[in-house]
Design an enzyme around this catalytic site. Structure first.
Site, PDB file in Angstrom:
ATOM      1  N   GLY A 185       8.767 -15.496 -35.233  1.00 46.70           N
ATOM      2  CA  GLY A 185       8.419 -16.037 -33.930  1.00 46.70           C
ATOM      3  C   GLY A 185       9.223 -17.304 -33.700  1.00 46.70           C
ATOM      4  O   GLY A 185       9.625 -17.971 -34.664  1.00 46.70           O
ATOM      5  N   GLN A 201      11.160 -25.338 -30.235  1.00 52.28           N
ATOM      6  CA  GLN A 201      11.884 -25.242 -31.516  1.00 52.28           C
ATOM      7  C   GLN A 201      13.395 -25.158 -31.325  1.00 52.28           C
ATOM      8  O   GLN A 201      14.153 -25.372 -32.266  1.00 52.28           O
ATOM      9  CB  GLN A 201      11.399 -24.021 -32.308  1.00 52.28           C
ATOM     10  CG  GLN A 201       9.956 -24.151 -32.772  1.00 52.28           C
ATOM     11  CD  GLN A 201       9.557 -22.977 -33.638  1.00 52.28           C
ATOM     12  OE1 GLN A 201       9.200 -21.935 -33.121  1.00 52.28           O
ATOM     13  NE2 GLN A 201       9.645 -23.135 -34.947  1.00 52.28           N
ATOM     14  N   CYS A 208       6.623 -22.719 -40.990  1.00 51.48           N
ATOM     15  CA  CYS A 208       7.218 -22.907 -39.664  1.00 51.48           C
ATOM     16  C   CYS A 208       8.699 -23.190 -39.838  1.00 51.48           C
ATOM     17  O   CYS A 208       9.071 -23.983 -40.709  1.00 51.48           O
ATOM     18  CB  CYS A 208       6.531 -24.071 -38.952  1.00 51.48           C
ATOM     19  SG  CYS A 208       7.202 -24.416 -37.316  1.00 51.48           S
ATOM     20  N   LEU A 209       9.517 -22.562 -39.021  1.00 53.96           N
ATOM     21  CA  LEU A 209      10.963 -22.807 -39.080  1.00 53.96           C
ATOM     22  C   LEU A 209      11.275 -24.282 -38.841  1.00 53.96           C
ATOM     23  O   LEU A 209      12.302 -24.780 -39.298  1.00 53.96           O
ATOM     24  CB  LEU A 209      11.678 -21.963 -38.016  1.00 53.96           C
ATOM     25  CG  LEU A 209      11.583 -20.442 -38.201  1.00 53.96           C
ATOM     26  CD1 LEU A 209      12.090 -19.733 -36.959  1.00 53.96           C
ATOM     27  CD2 LEU A 209      12.347 -19.999 -39.434  1.00 53.96           C
ATOM     28  N   HIS A 221       0.094 -19.572 -33.446  1.00 55.03           N
ATOM     29  CA  HIS A 221       1.096 -20.544 -33.882  1.00 55.03           C
ATOM     30  C   HIS A 221       2.080 -20.849 -32.745  1.00 55.03           C
ATOM     31  O   HIS A 221       2.387 -22.022 -32.477  1.00 55.03           O
ATOM     32  CB  HIS A 221       1.823 -19.961 -35.105  1.00 55.03           C
ATOM     33  CG  HIS A 221       2.893 -20.819 -35.687  1.00 55.03           C
ATOM     34  ND1 HIS A 221       2.800 -21.367 -36.956  1.00 55.03           N
ATOM     35  CD2 HIS A 221       4.102 -21.218 -35.212  1.00 55.03           C
ATOM     36  CE1 HIS A 221       3.896 -22.063 -37.208  1.00 55.03           C
ATOM     37  NE2 HIS A 221       4.708 -21.986 -36.175  1.00 55.03           N
ATOM     38  N   GLU A 222       2.557 -19.801 -32.076  1.00 59.06           N
ATOM     39  CA  GLU A 222       3.563 -20.005 -31.013  1.00 59.06           C
ATOM     40  C   GLU A 222       2.939 -20.730 -29.820  1.00 59.06           C
ATOM     41  O   GLU A 222       3.565 -21.619 -29.236  1.00 59.06           O
ATOM     42  CB  GLU A 222       4.177 -18.677 -30.573  1.00 59.06           C
ATOM     43  CG  GLU A 222       4.898 -17.896 -31.677  1.00 59.06           C
ATOM     44  CD  GLU A 222       5.859 -18.721 -32.510  1.00 59.06           C
ATOM     45  OE1 GLU A 222       6.436 -19.698 -31.994  1.00 59.06           O
ATOM     46  OE2 GLU A 222       6.012 -18.400 -33.697  1.00 59.06           O
ATOM     47  N   HIS A 233       2.783 -24.410 -30.358  1.00 58.46           N
ATOM     48  CA  HIS A 233       4.059 -25.113 -30.145  1.00 58.46           C
ATOM     49  C   HIS A 233       4.217 -25.566 -28.694  1.00 58.46           C
ATOM     50  O   HIS A 233       4.794 -26.616 -28.430  1.00 58.46           O
ATOM     51  CB  HIS A 233       5.236 -24.187 -30.485  1.00 58.46           C
ATOM     52  CG  HIS A 233       5.669 -24.221 -31.929  1.00 58.46           C
ATOM     53  ND1 HIS A 233       6.037 -25.385 -32.570  1.00 58.46           N
ATOM     54  CD2 HIS A 233       5.824 -23.230 -32.843  1.00 58.46           C
ATOM     55  CE1 HIS A 233       6.394 -25.115 -33.818  1.00 58.46           C
ATOM     56  NE2 HIS A 233       6.266 -23.806 -34.023  1.00 58.46           N
TER      57      HIS A 233
HETATM   58 ZN    ZN Z   1       6.544 -22.841 -35.813  1.00 59.80          ZN
END
Ligand code: ZN
Length: 193
Positions: A46, A51, A89-90, A131-132, A135
């Site tokens: 995702g 991000q 998380c990226l 999670h998304e 953000h």
């Molecule tokens: Zn994330």
């Protein structure tokens, strides 16, 4: 298409309250394409607007239960049963922890043409949706942690060398991108979202 730079914790855009998308044009379609390509390049499941430095309410997803897509202006609904599980998380490279989430979630929003879309699921898919959407309100999984996990993860983030680690991951991603014509190997580490 293009590979976008993934922002990491400490970048103010990750703390933005994102604004709704109001224009559904070719630039939006290109952004979604670029986000999909970037997400797969770094083996994420995702990727949300902030991000990649875009403070708009949108995200892409793929690789969970064979489902992929994107949602613009998502509205999140969650169930009342909790689930247990780890999360990474990226934008918080190298760290993951047990993160409380609900077991079921649905998002309703629009696709890149402005048409209505809705996705729902349980377990990891529901975790990703929550999670998304976080953000887009300037929240990250590190804000959801409790107890020892919270203490441990935040102390690592506060360590003077964490930004160095994050920069190193960025560098490794950049070298992956330069060899993007090769096969990418699925990572053995915690999934990134
Ligand atoms: Zn994330």
């Amino acid at each position: 298409m293009a590979i976008l730079t993934i922002r990491t914790v400490g970048d103010p855009v990750l703390r933005s309250q994102c604004s709704p998308v109001t224009v559904f044009d070719a630039a939006l379609a290109k952004l979604i394409d670029d986000m999909m390509e970037t997400m797969y390049q770094v083996q994420g499941v995702g990727l949300a607007g902030p991000q990649v430095g875009i403070d708009k309410r949108l995200f892409t997803f793929g690789g969970i239960d064979g489902r992929e897509g994107h949602v613009i202006n998502p509205v999140l609904e969650i169930g009342d049963q909790p689930q247990e599980g780890g999360e990474g998380c990226l934008s918080v490279p190298g760290l993951s922890a047990a993160t409380p989430r609900m077991n079921w979630a649905r998002v309703s929003g629009q696709d890149v043409t402005g048409a209505p879309v809705s996705y729902e699921g349980e377990g990891l898919f529901a975790r990703m949706l929550q999670h998304e959407c976080d953000h887009l309100d300037g929240l990250m999984f590190i804000d959801r942690l409790v107890g020892e996990d919270k203490k441990n993860v935040w102390s690592k983030i506060r360590q003077a060398d964490y930004q160095g680690i994050a920069a190193k991951v960025q560098g490794e991603r950049a070298s992956q991108v330069s060899s993007a014509f090769g096969q990418s190997t699925p990572g053995g580490s915690a999934f990134g979202i």
